[in-house]
Write a protein that holds these residues in place. Structure first.
Motif, PDB file in Angstrom:
ATOM      1  N   LYS A  20       0.843  -1.200   0.000  1.00 51.48           N
ATOM      2  CA  LYS A  20       0.000   0.000   0.000  1.00 51.48           C
ATOM      3  C   LYS A  20       0.877   1.249   0.000  1.00 51.48           C
ATOM      4  O   LYS A  20       0.569   2.243  -0.645  1.00 51.48           O
ATOM      5  CB  LYS A  20      -0.935  -0.025   1.203  1.00 51.48           C
ATOM      6  CG  LYS A  20      -2.123  -0.938   1.022  1.00 51.48           C
ATOM      7  CD  LYS A  20      -2.555  -1.624   2.295  1.00 51.48           C
ATOM      8  CE  LYS A  20      -1.871  -2.967   2.422  1.00 51.48           C
ATOM      9  NZ  LYS A  20      -2.281  -3.749   3.575  1.00 51.48           N
ATOM     10  N   ASN A  21       2.007   1.163   0.668  1.00 49.50           N
ATOM     11  CA  ASN A  21       2.968   2.275   0.642  1.00 49.50           C
ATOM     12  C   ASN A  21       3.569   2.426  -0.751  1.00 49.50           C
ATOM     13  O   ASN A  21       3.829   3.529  -1.216  1.00 49.50           O
ATOM     14  CB  ASN A  21       4.090   2.010   1.660  1.00 49.50           C
ATOM     15  CG  ASN A  21       4.054   3.034   2.784  1.00 49.50           C
ATOM     16  OD1 ASN A  21       3.049   3.718   2.953  1.00 49.50           O
ATOM     17  ND2 ASN A  21       5.130   3.125   3.530  1.00 49.50           N
ATOM     18  N   ASP A  24       1.242   4.439  -2.749  1.00 53.11           N
ATOM     19  CA  ASP A  24       1.314   5.862  -2.357  1.00 53.11           C
ATOM     20  C   ASP A  24       2.532   6.538  -2.981  1.00 53.11           C
ATOM     21  O   ASP A  24       2.461   7.666  -3.454  1.00 53.11           O
ATOM     22  CB  ASP A  24       1.370   5.990  -0.829  1.00 53.11           C
ATOM     23  CG  ASP A  24       0.076   5.566  -0.155  1.00 53.11           C
ATOM     24  OD1 ASP A  24       0.072   5.410   1.080  1.00 53.11           O
ATOM     25  OD2 ASP A  24      -0.916   5.358  -0.879  1.00 53.11           O
ATOM     26  N   CYS A  89       3.528   6.084   7.332  1.00 50.26           N
ATOM     27  CA  CYS A  89       2.920   5.691   8.613  1.00 50.26           C
ATOM     28  C   CYS A  89       3.734   6.076   9.838  1.00 50.26           C
ATOM     29  O   CYS A  89       3.175   6.557  10.831  1.00 50.26           O
ATOM     30  CB  CYS A  89       2.622   4.199   8.606  1.00 50.26           C
ATOM     31  SG  CYS A  89       1.283   3.767   7.490  1.00 50.26           S
ATOM     32  N   GLU A  92       3.273   9.712  10.318  1.00 56.63           N
ATOM     33  CA  GLU A  92       1.910   9.990  10.773  1.00 56.63           C
ATOM     34  C   GLU A  92       1.802   9.760  12.277  1.00 56.63           C
ATOM     35  O   GLU A  92       1.196  10.543  13.009  1.00 56.63           O
ATOM     36  CB  GLU A  92       0.914   9.084  10.026  1.00 56.63           C
ATOM     37  CG  GLU A  92      -0.524   9.161  10.489  1.00 56.63           C
ATOM     38  CD  GLU A  92      -1.207  10.484  10.162  1.00 56.63           C
ATOM     39  OE1 GLU A  92      -2.075  10.896  10.956  1.00 56.63           O
ATOM     40  OE2 GLU A  92      -0.834  11.110   9.142  1.00 56.63           O
ATOM     41  N   THR A 111       0.105  10.699   6.581  1.00 57.36           N
ATOM     42  CA  THR A 111      -0.369   9.883   5.452  1.00 57.36           C
ATOM     43  C   THR A 111      -1.460  10.572   4.641  1.00 57.36           C
ATOM     44  O   THR A 111      -1.844  10.074   3.590  1.00 57.36           O
ATOM     45  CB  THR A 111      -0.908   8.537   5.980  1.00 57.36           C
ATOM     46  OG1 THR A 111      -1.755   8.822   7.100  1.00 57.36           O
ATOM     47  CG2 THR A 111       0.203   7.621   6.416  1.00 57.36           C
ATOM     48  N   LYS A 145      -4.647  -0.311  -4.878  1.00 63.73           N
ATOM     49  CA  LYS A 145      -5.247  -0.114  -3.558  1.00 63.73           C
ATOM     50  C   LYS A 145      -6.701   0.277  -3.763  1.00 63.73           C
ATOM     51  O   LYS A 145      -6.996   1.322  -4.331  1.00 63.73           O
ATOM     52  CB  LYS A 145      -4.483   0.993  -2.822  1.00 63.73           C
ATOM     53  CG  LYS A 145      -4.870   1.153  -1.390  1.00 63.73           C
ATOM     54  CD  LYS A 145      -3.840   1.791  -0.493  1.00 63.73           C
ATOM     55  CE  LYS A 145      -3.362   3.148  -0.819  1.00 63.73           C
ATOM     56  NZ  LYS A 145      -2.618   3.756   0.330  1.00 63.73           N
ATOM     57  N   GLU A 148      -8.695   2.849   1.482  1.00 63.33           N
ATOM     58  CA  GLU A 148      -7.696   3.293   2.454  1.00 63.33           C
ATOM     59  C   GLU A 148      -8.277   3.082   3.847  1.00 63.33           C
ATOM     60  O   GLU A 148      -9.505   3.081   4.031  1.00 63.33           O
ATOM     61  CB  GLU A 148      -7.400   4.784   2.240  1.00 63.33           C
ATOM     62  CG  GLU A 148      -6.352   5.381   3.134  1.00 63.33           C
ATOM     63  CD  GLU A 148      -5.006   4.674   3.011  1.00 63.33           C
ATOM     64  OE1 GLU A 148      -4.158   5.133   2.223  1.00 63.33           O
ATOM     65  OE2 GLU A 148      -4.846   3.621   3.682  1.00 63.33           O
ATOM     66  N   GLY A 149      -7.416   2.856   4.846  1.00 61.60           N
ATOM     67  CA  GLY A 149      -7.861   2.799   6.231  1.00 61.60           C
ATOM     68  C   GLY A 149      -8.607   1.532   6.587  1.00 61.60           C
ATOM     69  O   GLY A 149      -8.771   0.629   5.764  1.00 61.60           O
ATOM     70  N   ILE A 159      -2.620   0.056  12.548  1.00 61.67           N
ATOM     71  CA  ILE A 159      -2.878   0.638  11.220  1.00 61.67           C
ATOM     72  C   ILE A 159      -4.005   1.673  11.235  1.00 61.67           C
ATOM     73  O   ILE A 159      -3.856   2.762  10.683  1.00 61.67           O
ATOM     74  CB  ILE A 159      -3.102  -0.461  10.175  1.00 61.67           C
ATOM     75  CG1 ILE A 159      -1.795  -1.221   9.956  1.00 61.67           C
ATOM     76  CG2 ILE A 159      -3.629   0.113   8.865  1.00 61.67           C
ATOM     77  CD1 ILE A 159      -1.911  -2.451   9.070  1.00 61.67           C
ATOM     78  N   ARG A 163      -3.795   5.117   9.365  1.00 60.86           N
ATOM     79  CA  ARG A 163      -4.479   5.182   8.069  1.00 60.86           C
ATOM     80  C   ARG A 163      -5.937   5.592   8.183  1.00 60.86           C
ATOM     81  O   ARG A 163      -6.627   5.714   7.167  1.00 60.86           O
ATOM     82  CB  ARG A 163      -4.362   3.832   7.377  1.00 60.86           C
ATOM     83  CG  ARG A 163      -2.947   3.466   6.971  1.00 60.86           C
ATOM     84  CD  ARG A 163      -2.552   4.238   5.736  1.00 60.86           C
ATOM     85  NE  ARG A 163      -1.139   4.148   5.424  1.00 60.86           N
ATOM     86  CZ  ARG A 163      -0.612   4.626   4.301  1.00 60.86           C
ATOM     87  NH1 ARG A 163      -1.362   5.219   3.417  1.00 60.86           N
ATOM     88  NH2 ARG A 163       0.679   4.544   4.092  1.00 60.86           N
ATOM     89  N   GLN A 194      -6.441  -2.544   3.461  1.00 55.52           N
ATOM     90  CA  GLN A 194      -6.254  -3.064   4.809  1.00 55.52           C
ATOM     91  C   GLN A 194      -7.201  -4.242   4.995  1.00 55.52           C
ATOM     92  O   GLN A 194      -6.867  -5.252   5.564  1.00 55.52           O
ATOM     93  CB  GLN A 194      -6.533  -1.988   5.854  1.00 55.52           C
ATOM     94  CG  GLN A 194      -5.771  -0.679   5.677  1.00 55.52           C
ATOM     95  CD  GLN A 194      -4.272  -0.824   5.670  1.00 55.52           C
ATOM     96  OE1 GLN A 194      -3.725  -1.913   5.949  1.00 55.52           O
ATOM     97  NE2 GLN A 194      -3.589   0.227   5.286  1.00 55.52           N
TER      98      GLN A 194
END
Ligand code: SF4
Length: 436
Positions: A20-21, A24, A89, A92, A111, A145, A148-149, A159, A163, A194
């Motif tokens: 997921k990173n 981004d 992350c 964040e 993030t 992705k 998100e979250g 997480i 996120r 996630q």
């Protein structure tokens, strides 16, 4: 927000952590490149600006992120770098604590601060570029992705702290993103989140993963679609008939189970029981013939005692997952489990992880033996020494098994599909010949 006038000559993005990173970082690159800022992944040579996209998940990952920041802080001190930016992350979660400790870092972004980060580099955030990015991991496969979250309350997991709540991307945006990736030469997409099975609840008021996969499978040129990060509780079974009916959806499912003893599942706040977990797995395996199941387990969680671990070993031996990874519990501040006693020693945690992987080693070997003599479609990922290295539809890149084919078998390019005959098998790899 006033955009800085000075644009850097070369920006290098260093990405740590999960896929997921990676996505981004690809989005950051796309925005900067469209803003006329030369931006690359990982190659920091000659870069005047470095962006470190960090991971803050568990201890080891956090340490790796901090070590990487300190390495580039040295470069900055030595005058080899004009601008050092940290995002992702770890930033964040800990930027308030870390920024006074590492003054060489010019800016720390969370993030959800992409526009601010871009402005720092003289570029305005452009909404119309959403979904436009180049895969940084390969020319023939990419991660996508889908949300998100996370809204789940898993006790050990930080997480959601980094996120936020679950936010699905629209189906139209994702289909557009897939078409753009295919136009760029991508043949295989890993659907990541996630919790991918939660897809749509926030946006459409109901689970829409099956419909999304159905629409993505109609994208011309998309040969393989692979589903990762499914959550066992309330698993959307309507995904299974789509998997069966669509040849370009891999017979593959990544479904992190984490544990199986009711006592530990309760302590982990996983919202599912042992009996229900096994019912879900039994139904998936019975409805999708020869599906390859990947799972992730967590050992050493507060509340895990010897009999719980015995139950977990028995479960692994009985369910014979095709692919399995195991983590040791990391006591994370800000999580529910972080308020519990971390009573399992690090020594016992790693011994338990080793025991699980020893069982899995034999299971993987036995699974691979059964593939000898079969024909398998393989995608070629790279050339290594005198061999092509590829994967079957049952293997995701970077985490699963590989297929080894001698270069003498014929001419293939990275990204090609090849029809192969499996002639040999090791614990985690297969040996194959080309079918001429
Ligand atoms: S599903 Fe659980 S483990 Fe996964 S990201 Fe959400 S809270 Fe964390």
């Amino acid at each position: 927000m006033k955009t800085k006038s000075h644009k850097p000559n070369k920006v290098a993005i260093v990405t740590l952590g999960c896929s997921k990173n990676t996505v981004d970082s690809e989005v950051i690159q796309s925005q900067l490149e469209n803003g006329k800022v030369h931006t690359v992944h990982e190659d920091t040579k000659g870069a005047d600006t470095v962006i470190i996209n960090t991971c803050g998940f568990i201890d080891n990952a956090k340490q790796e992120s901090i070590d990487t920041i300190l390495d580039f802080a040295q470069e900055k001190k030595a005058g080899n770098l004009d601008n050092l930016i940290v995002t992702g992350c770890l930033s964040e979660r800990y930027k308030a604590d870390l920024s006074p400790e590492i003054p060489e870092v010019d800016k720390w972004y969370g993030t959800f601060e992409l526009p601010q980060l871009l402005n720092n580099l003289g570029v305005d955030y452009r909404k119309e570029l959403i979904g436009e990015r180049k895969s940084s991991v390969a020319k023939h496969y990419a991660y996508m992705k889908i949300s998100e979250g996370c809204d789940r309350p898993c006790s050990f997991c930080a997480i959601p702290l980094m996120r936020g709540k679950h936010v699905s991307k629209s189906m139209d945006q994702l289909v557009g993103e897939a078409k753009a990736l295919v136009k760029d030469g991508i043949k295989e997409i890993m659907l990541i989140a996630q919790d991918s099975t939660y897809y749509g609840i926030d946006l459409y008021g109901e689970r829409k993963l099956a419909e999304l996969m159905d629409r993505l499978s109609d994208v011309v040129g998309l040969d393989w679609i692979r589903l990762h990060y499914a959550y066992p509780s309330k698993f959307p079974f309507d995904v299974l008939p789509i998997m069966n009916s669509k040849p370009n959806i891999c017979k593959y499912l990544d479904i992190p189970i984490q544990h199986i003893s009711d006592n530990v599942l309760k302590s982990m706040r996983r919202g599912i029981t042992k009996r229900r977990t096994e019912e879900v797995l039994d139904r998936i395996q019975s409805e999708v013939e020869n599906i390859a199941l990947r799972t992730t387990l967590l050992v050493g969680h507060p509340g895990e005692y010897d009999q719980d671990f015995e139950e977990l070993k028995d479960f692994v031996s009985r369910y014979k997952f095709n692919r399995l990874g195991v983590f040791t519990y990391s006591h994370e501040d800000g999580t529910h489990a972080g308020t519990l006693e971390d009573h399992v020693s690090e020594q016992i945690k790693s011994t338990r992880a080793d025991e699980i992987m020893a069982i899995q080693h034999d299971i993987s070997w036995a699974h691979n033996q059964k593939l000898i003599g079969t024909n398998q479609k393989v995608i070629i990922d790279r050339i290594e020494g005198d061999s092509y290295i590829g994967r079957t539809q049952f293997d995701s890149p970077e985490v699963d098994n590989e297929v080894i084919i001698s270069l003498n078998e014929g001419y293939l390019r990275v990204g090609d599909f090849a029809n192969t005959h499996i002639t040999g098998a090791e614990s985690f790899d297969l040996i194959a010949k080309l079918i001429k």
